[in-house]
Write a protein that holds these residues in place. Structure first.
Motif, short mmCIF file in Angstrom:
data_model
loop_
_atom_site.label_atom_id
_atom_site.label_comp_id
_atom_site.label_asym_id
_atom_site.label_seq_id
_atom_site.Cartn_x
_atom_site.Cartn_y
_atom_site.Cartn_z
N THR A 1 41.35 -0.42 70.16
CA THR A 1 42.66 0.23 70.17
C THR A 1 43.25 0.15 71.57
OG1 THR A 1 41.95 1.76 68.44
CG2 THR A 1 43.88 2.41 69.75
N GLY B 1 41.32 12.80 58.92
CA GLY B 1 42.11 11.61 59.25
C GLY B 1 42.52 11.56 60.71
N GLN C 1 40.44 7.70 56.37
CA GLN C 1 41.51 6.79 56.77
C GLN C 1 41.40 6.51 58.28
OE1 GLN C 1 45.28 8.57 56.99
NE2 GLN C 1 46.36 6.62 57.14
N GLN C 2 41.22 5.25 58.64
CA GLN C 2 41.03 4.94 60.05
C GLN C 2 42.26 4.23 60.60
OE1 GLN C 2 37.22 2.92 59.96
NE2 GLN C 2 36.17 4.89 60.22
N TRP C 3 43.35 4.98 60.64
CA TRP C 3 44.64 4.42 61.05
C TRP C 3 44.60 3.85 62.46
CZ3 TRP C 3 46.55 6.89 65.34
CH2 TRP C 3 46.08 8.19 65.58
N TRP C 4 43.71 4.39 63.29
CA TRP C 4 43.66 3.97 64.69
C TRP C 4 43.15 2.54 64.85
CZ3 TRP C 4 38.47 3.33 64.92
CH2 TRP C 4 37.70 4.14 64.08
N THR D 1 44.41 -0.08 63.56
CA THR D 1 45.54 -1.01 63.71
C THR D 1 46.59 -0.43 64.65
OG1 THR D 1 46.52 -0.04 61.75
CG2 THR D 1 45.29 -2.09 61.43
N ALA D 2 46.21 0.62 65.36
CA ALA D 2 47.22 1.36 66.14
C ALA D 2 47.24 0.95 67.62
CB ALA D 2 46.94 2.85 66.04
N ARG E 1 52.07 9.61 65.55
CA ARG E 1 51.11 10.71 65.56
C ARG E 1 50.95 11.27 66.98
NH1 ARG E 1 48.93 7.37 61.10
NH2 ARG E 1 48.02 8.81 59.58
N HIS F 1 50.27 -5.27 64.36
CA HIS F 1 50.58 -4.75 63.03
C HIS F 1 50.73 -5.87 62.00
CE1 HIS F 1 52.37 -1.19 65.43
NE2 HIS F 1 51.12 -0.93 65.09
N ASP G 1 47.06 15.15 65.46
CA ASP G 1 46.41 14.07 64.72
C ASP G 1 45.19 13.51 65.43
OD1 ASP G 1 48.62 13.69 62.65
OD2 ASP G 1 49.71 13.52 64.54
N ASP H 1 52.07 3.60 67.70
CA ASP H 1 51.71 4.40 66.54
C ASP H 1 51.40 5.85 66.90
OD1 ASP H 1 51.19 2.08 64.45
OD2 ASP H 1 50.36 1.46 66.38
#
Ligand code: GLC
Length: 521
Positions: free
Chosen positions: A343, A233, A3-6, A8-9, A94, A445, A190, A46
């Motif tokens: 980012t 993650g 999961q590469q949440w960063w 869109t962070a 996070r 976002h 995180d 985020d």
């Protein structure tokens, strides 16, 4: 895939000493950070990157760690960190910890033991030599080699002499650091911002080897990824001063399994020669070209995007106009940065358009880098007034002043910036810099092209206009910014066509105005 949440962070950096002081001792602390999480939620960020809070003699404001697994009483307790993690997670945010793995404090028990004797079991955890094997300078002044009277040998310190470098070639060192990182992961963090990580491998034969990028850098990063970071993650961002875009690519290309992204320095090195105390005028074409080179060079990897942090002067004073056009230029700097691919990082106070400290007396400065440089420069004969002017422009203390929450201005360990902006004033003002940041963060976002679009620079030679597109599926974003104090009409035939997402849609842009248009391709 992990999961590469960063991707869109947006990350918000807190430098805890100057963020929020909960107990009134004049130094920010962890309970202060917890008390201000509404501000972060309200901005919409985020993740929180928290600069060091570990036990430390504070020679380099906590970047000299004497215990990796604790909290300096100045900042609070481990319970406070646990509470911070829980409070962030409850809000869907996070925590990214700042980890200094290149060096420790000289008061860390490892170094205390290492310096005891030549046959100490920890002797080879650091670099000890009878005579300095090279002429490396310390980045904080003087030689990088310090003679230790007790054993008559010299040890290496890339930064202050109270920050001895760890020898990563020693597997015991790597094992101890990896265990420590896992201990923090078990507490729920995180991600990590890895301080000067490109320096962990050194080539003593190279006269520039003090800048790192030694032969084992990639091997070490891959080991960290494999044994600590993988499958969790996480987000990892390495600080890599002087990295070329090619070096950055090697550290961040996903297939190589090293870091998620790095902080390049190319763009913040364009307004000076070799050292930041030797300024040159900033050229907009060079600045744009640098961003474009990194966007293109890391098209298969990922960029980190920043103007400000605790080591850089304030963006609005440096790249914008902190006088007449402060609000417009702070917004335009934000628009341009946040519309690139990567980012974005927001450093406390940047979201207000806060200015440089601008301290006029040497007694107001606190940072050892500034104080050392001032002493050396004036000893070399530079007049004090001139040396002070350099500090006003380039000192790290410019960005280390207390966060102005309101106009109460309680006394702190360092003075306030010579400025009147406050969070309280800007929070509900739709025209404020703060509201503008909120809007940009929301855009990332909401509009996939902001996070994922491909980048192309327009008008590369224009001395006033910074313009580029981001394209994604059927959509194109056109970003146009006026980096001057004059009106401009950008030489873009269809500037003005499309849905205006932020700013001014043209065709004429006033001083430091900018806009983002969305349209079909
Ligand atoms: C990094 C930090 C800086 C610190 C230095 C030495 O550049 O950001 O604040 O002084 O490393 O740890």
């Amino acid at each position: 895939m992990e999961q590469q949440w960063w991707r869109t962070a947006v990350v918000y950096q807190v430098w805890p000493r100057s963020f929020a002081d909960s107990d009134g001792d004049g130094i920010g602390d962890l309970r202060g950070v917890i008390s201000k999480l509404d501000h972060l939620s309200d901005l919409g960020v985020d993740a929180l990157w928290l600069s060091p809070f570990y036990p430390s003699p504070q020679v380099d404001a906590g970047y000299d760690i004497s215990d990796y697994q604790g909290v300096d009483p100045l900042f609070g307790t481990l319970q406070d960190v646990d509470d911070l993690i829980a409070s962030l997670h409850a809000r869907g945010m996070r925590l990214v910890l700042d980890m200094v793995l290149n060096h420790t404090s000289d008061l860390h028990p490892w170094f205390v033991e290492s310096r005891q004797s030549k046959d100490s079991p920890k002797r080879d955890w650091y670099f000890w030599h009878d005579e300095p094997p090279n002429q490396w300078p310390s980045l904080f002044g003087g030689s990088a080699w310090e003679l230790d009277e007790q054993t008559g040998q010299h040890y290496l310190h890339t930064f202050a002499k109270e920050q001895p470098d760890l020898d990563w070639r020693n597997p015991e060192v790597r094992q101890a650091l990896k265990q420590m990182l896992c201990w923090w992961l078990d507490r729920g963090v995180d991600g990590f911002r890895l301080d000067v990580i490109s320096m962990i491998s050194k080539d003593f034969e190279n006269p520039w080897g003090f800048l790192g990028f030694g032969p084992q850098l990639h091997e070490h990063l891959q080991e960290l990824r494999r044994e600590v970071f993988a499958g969790q993650g996480l987000m990892t961002v390495g600080e890599t001063p002087m990295a070329t875009v090619e070096q950055a690519r090697l550290m961040t290309e996903p297939d190589r399994k090293e870091l998620d992204m790095v902080f390049g320095f190319e763009h913040v090195n364009l307004d000076h020669n070799l050292t930041k105390w030797d300024p040159i005028p900033l050229s907009l074409p060079r600045l744009k070209a640098s961003f474009a080179r990194w966007q293109e060079g890391l098209a298969a990897g990922w960029n980190s995007l920043y103007w400000d942090n605790h080591d850089q002067p304030r963006a609005v004073s440096r790249f914008g106009d902190d006088g007449e056009h402060r609000v417009a230029s702070a917004k335009t700097l934000a628009t341009v940065l946040h519309l690139h691919r990567g980012t974005p990082y927001v450093y406390q106070g940047e979201e207000l358009g806060l200015k440089n400290a601008g301290f006029r007396s040497i007694h107001d400065y606190r940072d050892l880098e500034s104080l050392n440089w001032f002493r050396e420069a004036t000893e070399r004969g530079l007049p004090e007034a001139e040396a002070l002017r350099h500090l006003q422009r380039a000192s790290r203390d410019n960005a280390r002043t207390p966060m102005p929450w309101d106009d109460s201005r309680r006394a702190h360990w360092i003075g306030y910036a010579d400025d009147t902006v406050t969070v309280a004033d800007q929070r509900d003002d739709p025209a404020s810099v703060l509201s503008h940041y909120r809007r940009l963060i929301a855009l990332r976002h909401e509009v996939p092209a902001v996070a994922h679009g491909d980048f192309a620079l327009l008008l590369p030679d224009d001395e006033r206009v910074w313009a580029f597109t981001r394209t994604h599926e059927e959509v194109e974003l056109l970003v146009v910014a006026n980096f001057s104090s004059y009106d401009v009409v950008p030489e873009l035939p269809d500037w003005g066509r499309g849905e205006l997402l932020v700013g001014t849609g043209g065709p004429r842009l006033g001083p430091w105005e900018s806009g983002v248009l969305l349209r079909d391709r």
